[in-house]
Motif scaffolding. Sequence first.
Motif, PDB file in Angstrom:
ATOM      1  N   SER A 209       0.875  -1.173   0.000  1.00  0.00           N
ATOM      2  CA  SER A 209       0.000   0.000   0.000  1.00  0.00           C
ATOM      3  C   SER A 209       0.912   1.223   0.000  1.00  0.00           C
ATOM      4  N   SER A 210       0.357   2.383   0.353  1.00  0.00           N
ATOM      5  CA  SER A 210       1.188   3.584   0.307  1.00  0.00           C
ATOM      6  C   SER A 210       1.370   4.197   1.685  1.00  0.00           C
ATOM      7  N   THR A 213      -1.853   5.455   3.369  1.00  0.00           N
ATOM      8  CA  THR A 213      -2.618   4.461   4.098  1.00  0.00           C
ATOM      9  C   THR A 213      -1.870   4.053   5.374  1.00  0.00           C
TER      10      THR A 213
END
Length: 328
Positions: A209-210, A213
Amino acid sequence: MRHRHMAGTFSRAMVILLALVTGPVWSAESWDMAAAYPAKDYITSSYIAFAKGVTKHSGGGLKIKVHPSGSLVKGAEIFNAVESGRVAIGGLIIGAHAMEDPVFGLDTVPFLATDVDAAWELYQVSKNALAYALKKRNMHLLFTAVWPPQGLFVNKEVASLADMKGVKFRAYDNNTERVARLAGAIPIQTEATEIKQAFSSGAAESMISSSATGVFYKMWEHVEYFYEGNAWYPKSVVVVNLDAWNGLDGITKEVLVEQATIAEKAVWEAMVPADDNYKKTMTYNGIKVRPTRSKLRKEFKKIGETLSREWAEAAGDTGKQIIEDFDP
Ligand code: PCA
């Protein structure tokens, strides 16, 4: 194929029937906007700024209210909710719908666009195809928002794929699920709103994810490492139900297009500084933000090649044309 087509026809017929019985749930003056991620996330913030801009510049003629964190419709269901007219407008991760049309999965092909300029270029050369594919699904494309590069959150040091074998992995769509499987991990798909539950219960020990997040779900409470990947930049699209769009007068449409252009420019520009800040916040809270080890990167590139091949096969001539036009 035939079954899918029939199922689509059937569900569209149901939607029309329902609309005839109940009427649309939105009006020309007031729209609810479904969003999956938290209000303060810079992606959702861009929707809120857009909604405020529309409300203001239409002189209150069209009010848009954003419902963040899946509070109106869960993330995975927003596509269908906008398509069917259950909500007039929504923002959603488009890569999650690659099964419905390969062009939706373009931005999740690993190592195709590895910086934000390339991601923008990829969007420009695929914009018409994207808008067309959405139109076929009864949606009008307003703008896109780019997510920060995807990286690996994990509860231990990872030097190569061997370290990922059997590790429980939270996936946010079919693409991340496929990456996990090819990496030997054990994927489960969850909404972002269920991340904390998945990690606290032990159902997940890692995810791709990033930083955004990572911050909004306080990943430092669950994992020790964030390995930066820069392998792809997923996009969220802001889409309007086509009947809702067609129901607007020309001036209101113009206001929407104008505000969409402003919001799109702002959110694409905000991504890099936002990513830097999110990474600082993660570091401050104890996550070790590291580049991906070279062995892992090489192995991951192989997985990327498999996914690219699969995508190109599925995307046919449209895909071929986009790749030809793409010159980062
Ligand atoms: N965060 C979203 C999808 C892309 C991203 O960076 C998520 O994890 O659900």
